[in-house]
Write a protein that holds these residues in place. Structure first.
Motif, mmCIF file in Angstrom:
data_model
loop_
_atom_site.group_PDB
_atom_site.id
_atom_site.type_symbol
_atom_site.label_atom_id
_atom_site.label_comp_id
_atom_site.label_asym_id
_atom_site.label_seq_id
_atom_site.Cartn_x
_atom_site.Cartn_y
_atom_site.Cartn_z
ATOM 1 N N LYS A 90 31.082 64.116 48.875
ATOM 2 C CA LYS A 90 32.139 63.106 48.801
ATOM 3 C C LYS A 90 33.048 63.190 50.033
ATOM 4 O O LYS A 90 33.283 64.252 50.574
ATOM 5 N N ILE A 91 33.537 62.009 50.454
ATOM 6 C CA ILE A 91 34.476 61.930 51.571
ATOM 7 C C ILE A 91 35.740 61.239 51.085
ATOM 8 O O ILE A 91 35.715 60.513 50.090
ATOM 9 N N GLY A 92 36.816 61.435 51.816
ATOM 10 C CA GLY A 92 38.072 60.771 51.483
ATOM 11 C C GLY A 92 38.077 59.339 51.994
ATOM 12 O O GLY A 92 37.297 58.963 52.876
ATOM 13 N N ILE A 93 38.961 58.526 51.444
ATOM 14 C CA ILE A 93 39.082 57.127 51.854
ATOM 15 C C ILE A 93 39.441 57.017 53.333
ATOM 16 O O ILE A 93 39.047 56.071 54.006
ATOM 17 N N GLU A 94 40.139 58.025 53.858
ATOM 18 C CA GLU A 94 40.504 58.015 55.281
ATOM 19 C C GLU A 94 39.245 58.069 56.146
ATOM 20 O O GLU A 94 39.155 57.396 57.168
ATOM 21 N N ASP A 95 38.272 58.907 55.731
ATOM 22 C CA ASP A 95 37.021 58.989 56.494
ATOM 23 C C ASP A 95 36.250 57.678 56.417
ATOM 24 O O ASP A 95 35.717 57.203 57.411
ATOM 25 N N PHE A 96 36.184 57.079 55.242
ATOM 26 C CA PHE A 96 35.483 55.805 55.101
ATOM 27 C C PHE A 96 36.145 54.742 55.973
ATOM 28 O O PHE A 96 35.468 53.915 56.586
ATOM 29 N N GLY A 97 37.472 54.758 56.036
ATOM 30 C CA GLY A 97 38.211 53.781 56.835
ATOM 31 C C GLY A 97 37.905 53.863 58.323
ATOM 32 O O GLY A 97 38.138 52.908 59.063
ATOM 33 N N LYS A 98 37.359 54.976 58.776
ATOM 34 C CA LYS A 98 37.010 55.141 60.192
ATOM 35 C C LYS A 98 35.742 54.380 60.569
ATOM 36 O O LYS A 98 35.511 54.100 61.736
ATOM 37 N N VAL A 99 34.914 54.063 59.580
ATOM 38 C CA VAL A 99 33.653 53.371 59.852
ATOM 39 C C VAL A 99 33.929 51.869 59.895
ATOM 40 O O VAL A 99 34.406 51.287 58.932
ATOM 41 N N ASP A 100 33.631 51.252 61.023
ATOM 42 C CA ASP A 100 33.871 49.821 61.213
ATOM 43 C C ASP A 100 32.575 49.059 60.954
ATOM 44 O O ASP A 100 31.720 48.937 61.828
ATOM 45 N N LEU A 101 32.417 48.560 59.728
ATOM 46 C CA LEU A 101 31.243 47.771 59.343
ATOM 47 C C LEU A 101 31.565 46.300 59.543
ATOM 48 O O LEU A 101 32.570 45.810 59.032
ATOM 49 N N ARG A 102 30.704 45.600 60.282
ATOM 50 C CA ARG A 102 30.942 44.187 60.592
ATOM 51 C C ARG A 102 29.730 43.327 60.280
ATOM 52 O O ARG A 102 28.598 43.779 60.329
ATOM 53 N N VAL A 103 30.006 42.057 60.018
ATOM 54 C CA VAL A 103 28.951 41.060 59.848
ATOM 55 C C VAL A 103 28.563 40.590 61.238
ATOM 56 O O VAL A 103 29.425 40.248 62.060
ATOM 57 N N GLY A 104 27.276 40.587 61.499
ATOM 58 C CA GLY A 104 26.778 40.107 62.787
ATOM 59 C C GLY A 104 25.641 39.132 62.586
ATOM 60 O O GLY A 104 24.949 39.157 61.572
ATOM 61 N N GLU A 105 25.468 38.236 63.560
ATOM 62 C CA GLU A 105 24.349 37.290 63.534
ATOM 63 C C GLU A 105 23.464 37.560 64.734
ATOM 64 O O GLU A 105 23.937 37.615 65.869
ATOM 65 N N VAL A 106 22.177 37.739 64.476
ATOM 66 C CA VAL A 106 21.220 38.050 65.535
ATOM 67 C C VAL A 106 20.950 36.793 66.350
ATOM 68 O O VAL A 106 20.505 35.769 65.825
ATOM 69 N N LYS A 107 21.254 36.870 67.648
ATOM 70 C CA LYS A 107 21.068 35.734 68.559
ATOM 71 C C LYS A 107 19.807 35.862 69.406
ATOM 72 O O LYS A 107 19.298 34.876 69.935
ATOM 73 N N PHE A 108 19.315 37.087 69.567
ATOM 74 C CA PHE A 108 18.141 37.364 70.393
ATOM 75 C C PHE A 108 17.468 38.595 69.815
ATOM 76 O O PHE A 108 18.149 39.525 69.374
ATOM 77 N N ALA A 109 16.140 38.612 69.790
ATOM 78 C CA ALA A 109 15.413 39.793 69.326
ATOM 79 C C ALA A 109 14.057 39.854 70.012
ATOM 80 O O ALA A 109 13.391 38.827 70.179
ATOM 81 N N GLU A 110 13.675 41.060 70.422
ATOM 82 C CA GLU A 110 12.353 41.288 70.992
ATOM 83 C C GLU A 110 11.948 42.725 70.720
ATOM 84 O O GLU A 110 12.797 43.598 70.516
ATOM 85 N N ARG A 111 10.652 42.953 70.704
ATOM 86 C CA ARG A 111 10.146 44.318 70.552
ATOM 87 C C ARG A 111 10.459 45.108 71.818
ATOM 88 O O ARG A 111 10.468 44.546 72.917
ATOM 89 N N VAL A 112 10.716 46.393 71.653
ATOM 90 C CA VAL A 112 10.948 47.266 72.803
ATOM 91 C C VAL A 112 9.586 47.713 73.320
ATOM 92 O O VAL A 112 8.760 48.228 72.557
ATOM 93 N N LYS A 113 9.352 47.499 74.618
ATOM 94 C CA LYS A 113 8.080 47.881 75.220
ATOM 95 C C LYS A 113 7.872 49.392 75.060
ATOM 96 O O LYS A 113 8.787 50.178 75.267
ATOM 97 N N GLY A 114 6.651 49.764 74.658
ATOM 98 C CA GLY A 114 6.317 51.174 74.505
ATOM 99 C C GLY A 114 6.741 51.776 73.174
ATOM 100 O O GLY A 114 6.693 52.985 72.998
ATOM 101 N N SER A 115 7.190 50.933 72.221
ATOM 102 C CA SER A 115 7.595 51.431 70.912
ATOM 103 C C SER A 115 7.086 50.503 69.816
ATOM 104 O O SER A 115 7.211 49.293 69.918
ATOM 105 N N ASP A 116 6.544 51.097 68.755
ATOM 106 C CA ASP A 116 6.112 50.313 67.597
ATOM 107 C C ASP A 116 7.247 50.106 66.610
ATOM 108 O O ASP A 116 7.179 49.231 65.758
ATOM 109 N N LYS A 117 8.307 50.924 66.706
ATOM 110 C CA LYS A 117 9.368 50.917 65.699
ATOM 111 C C LYS A 117 10.644 50.194 66.122
ATOM 112 O O LYS A 117 11.427 49.797 65.277
ATOM 113 N N LEU A 118 10.866 50.033 67.419
ATOM 114 C CA LEU A 118 12.169 49.551 67.881
ATOM 115 C C LEU A 118 12.214 48.060 68.196
ATOM 116 O O LEU A 118 11.302 47.505 68.802
ATOM 117 N N LEU A 119 13.325 47.429 67.779
ATOM 118 C CA LEU A 119 13.654 46.050 68.171
ATOM 119 C C LEU A 119 14.923 46.090 69.013
ATOM 120 O O LEU A 119 15.875 46.807 68.679
#
Length: 139
Positions: free
Chosen positions: A32-61
């Motif tokens: 468990k963490i305190g609310i102060e620690d949770f408040g440090k994490v900045d979670l934001r809504v984002g919209e993907v405008k561009f996406a491509e596979r990373v050359k040389g990787s099967d897992k990365l975008l």
């Protein structure tokens, strides 16, 4: 032979919605963490405008994600085995916006995509059922 028949019948029942699939075993909760620690994490809504596979990787975008700043963020995420670049375009996702930048395959990533995962499974992105503006903060 009877075991195989029972297994196939059970799988068909799940597919047809007659029974529910067995739930994945829950992982133990993290310390468990305190609310102060949770408040440090900045979670934001984002919209993907561009996406491509990373050359040389099967897992990365490699993505450009709009979170309401002057320029979209560059984010590299290990989701390419579960999502194609085409599936990501225009999708609203949750990102951790205040992580230290990190280079992955020579690309500096400025955030992290939030996704659920189970042992041996593919990641499933956190998302929204209702309309929400880019840049909105999760709290």
């Amino acid at each position: 032979m009877l075991e195989l028949e029972e297994k196939v019948s059970a799988e068909q029942a799940v597919i047809l919605g007659k029974t529910k699939a067995p739930a994945a075993p829950a992982e133990p909760a993290s310390p468990k963490i305190g609310i102060e620690d949770f408040g440090k994490v900045d979670l934001r809504v984002g919209e993907v405008k561009f996406a491509e596979r990373v050359k040389g990787s099967d897992k990365l975008l490699h993505m450009k994600v709009d979170i309401g700043e002057a320029e979209p963020r560059t984010i590299v995420a290990g989701i390419a085995e579960a999502y194609t670049p085409e599936q990501m375009l225009g999708r609203k996702i949750v990102i951790v916006a205040n992580l230290q930048p990190r280079k992955l395959k020579g690309i500096e990533s400025n955030g992290m995509v939030v996704a659920a995962s189970v042992e041996g499974g593919k990641p499933v992105l956190a998302g929204f059922h209702e309309e929400i503006p880019v840049g909105a903060r999760l709290k």
